[in-house]
Design a protein around this motif. Structure first.
Motif, mmCIF file in Angstrom:
data_model
loop_
_atom_site.group_PDB
_atom_site.id
_atom_site.type_symbol
_atom_site.label_atom_id
_atom_site.label_comp_id
_atom_site.label_asym_id
_atom_site.label_seq_id
_atom_site.Cartn_x
_atom_site.Cartn_y
_atom_site.Cartn_z
ATOM 1 N N THR A 4 68.125 -46.028 26.604
ATOM 2 C CA THR A 4 66.777 -45.962 26.016
ATOM 3 C C THR A 4 66.930 -45.965 24.496
ATOM 4 O O THR A 4 67.729 -45.201 23.947
ATOM 5 C CB THR A 4 66.055 -44.677 26.464
ATOM 6 O OG1 THR A 4 65.980 -44.680 27.893
ATOM 7 C CG2 THR A 4 64.645 -44.624 25.885
ATOM 8 N N GLN A 6 64.918 -45.712 20.827
ATOM 9 C CA GLN A 6 63.679 -45.348 20.137
ATOM 10 C C GLN A 6 63.759 -45.784 18.674
ATOM 11 O O GLN A 6 64.808 -45.679 18.034
ATOM 12 C CB GLN A 6 63.459 -43.837 20.186
ATOM 13 C CG GLN A 6 63.233 -43.296 21.606
ATOM 14 C CD GLN A 6 62.797 -41.851 21.559
ATOM 15 O OE1 GLN A 6 61.633 -41.544 21.352
ATOM 16 N NE2 GLN A 6 63.750 -40.962 21.731
ATOM 17 N N LYS A 18 57.761 -48.431 19.954
ATOM 18 C CA LYS A 18 58.451 -47.184 19.607
ATOM 19 C C LYS A 18 59.672 -46.964 20.495
ATOM 20 O O LYS A 18 60.577 -46.219 20.135
ATOM 21 C CB LYS A 18 57.489 -45.989 19.746
ATOM 22 C CG LYS A 18 56.490 -45.871 18.594
ATOM 23 C CD LYS A 18 55.615 -44.652 18.772
ATOM 24 C CE LYS A 18 54.691 -44.420 17.607
ATOM 25 N NZ LYS A 18 55.396 -44.028 16.374
ATOM 26 N N LYS A 19 59.638 -47.597 21.658
ATOM 27 C CA LYS A 19 60.712 -47.323 22.621
ATOM 28 C C LYS A 19 60.952 -48.556 23.482
ATOM 29 O O LYS A 19 60.009 -49.265 23.825
ATOM 30 C CB LYS A 19 60.278 -46.148 23.508
ATOM 31 C CG LYS A 19 61.360 -45.612 24.411
ATOM 32 C CD LYS A 19 60.825 -44.575 25.372
ATOM 33 C CE LYS A 19 60.848 -43.179 24.824
ATOM 34 N NZ LYS A 19 60.644 -42.143 25.858
ATOM 35 N N GLU A 21 64.003 -50.186 26.612
ATOM 36 C CA GLU A 21 65.225 -49.941 27.391
ATOM 37 C C GLU A 21 66.099 -51.175 27.319
ATOM 38 O O GLU A 21 65.601 -52.305 27.418
ATOM 39 C CB GLU A 21 64.876 -49.616 28.842
ATOM 40 C CG GLU A 21 64.330 -48.221 29.005
ATOM 41 C CD GLU A 21 64.214 -47.804 30.458
ATOM 42 O OE1 GLU A 21 64.277 -48.681 31.341
ATOM 43 O OE2 GLU A 21 64.056 -46.598 30.699
ATOM 44 N N GLU A 71 69.948 -41.659 25.155
ATOM 45 C CA GLU A 71 68.762 -41.972 24.358
ATOM 46 C C GLU A 71 69.208 -42.153 22.911
ATOM 47 O O GLU A 71 69.662 -41.196 22.271
ATOM 48 C CB GLU A 71 67.730 -40.848 24.464
ATOM 49 C CG GLU A 71 67.152 -40.730 25.863
ATOM 50 C CD GLU A 71 65.973 -39.784 25.947
ATOM 51 O OE1 GLU A 71 65.683 -39.084 24.957
ATOM 52 O OE2 GLU A 71 65.347 -39.759 27.015
ATOM 53 N N SER A 73 68.462 -43.334 18.966
ATOM 54 C CA SER A 73 67.406 -43.494 17.962
ATOM 55 C C SER A 73 67.953 -44.262 16.771
ATOM 56 O O SER A 73 69.050 -43.973 16.289
ATOM 57 C CB SER A 73 66.908 -42.124 17.472
ATOM 58 O OG SER A 73 66.144 -41.491 18.474
#
Lengths: 81, 130
Positions: A4, A6, A18-19, A21, A71, A73
């Protein structure tokens, strides 16, 4: 494996989301994922050298080995205060 | 070391924060800092700044900074409030209080905290033009 990703601050404007996969092969490093994301969202490549990278709540180096479900970022320099 | 971290869209009530201050035994210095939204960003007039945070990571990173302070100075207490969302000009977006036995470590720890925050805590701002 599925990662994921972000995008924060104006990086979300650059990507239009914003996000997202991303499915990638085992053994992918954070740098490799960043390159892949820059190919997918070319405007991000313009800020490549100033991009900060985190996995979960920690900053990580480019050679950090990603795991399924991580996740990640990507964001510009921080500006708190 | 006692720590209190608040990240919230609510306005920062400095008077209420000061009222809730708790001085530990042997503490003789309180350093408070307020970061206030300026009416100008560069050469442009603005009405407010819209703050955004990766809140979970911001909390973690503040925690790491607090740990670094505890290892470096004999600080008794750190309280920090960062406001998110729209913060109008002349209102505080940041409030920090450091309590220590003496002023040198209180000033140093407060300065360190803010400098580290500006390097590591994932909070961003978007100025709104006037």
């Amino acid at each position: 494996m599925i990662i994921t990703v972000q995008f924060w601050s104006y990086f979300a404007d650059y990507t239009g989301c914003k996000k997202t996969e991303i499915e990638t092969e085992n053994g992918t490093t954070l740098a490799k994922l960043h390159e892949r994301v820059c190919e997918q969202f070319p405007k991000l490549a313009e800020a490549k050298n100033s991009t900060l990278k985190a996995v979960g709540v920690n900053y990580q180096d480019d050679d950090f080995m990603l795991s399924d479900g991580d996740e990640v970022s990507f964001f510009p320099p921080v500006q708190g205060g | 070391m006692k720590t209190q971290l608040t990240i919230s869209i609510d306005p920062i009530d400095e008077a209420a924060l000061v009222k809730r201050r708790e001085m530990g035994d042997g503490m003789g210095a309180v350093v408070c800092f307020s970061g206030v939204v300026r009416g100008r960003e560069g050469h442009a007039s603005i009405t407010a700044i819209d703050y955004e945070a990766h809140e979970e990571m911001a909390r973690h990173q503040f925690g790491l900074i607090f740990e670094a302070i505890e290892q470096r100075w004999p600080v008794d207490s750190v309280r920090l409030v960062h406001r998110l969302g729209l913060v109008p000009v002349n209102e505080p977006s940041l409030w920090v209080e450091v309590i220590a036995p003496h002023r040198a470590e209180a000033f140093a720890a407060c300065q360190f905290l803010i400098e580290e925050m500006k390097q590591k805590v994932p909070i961003w701002k978007k100025p709104l033009p006037a």
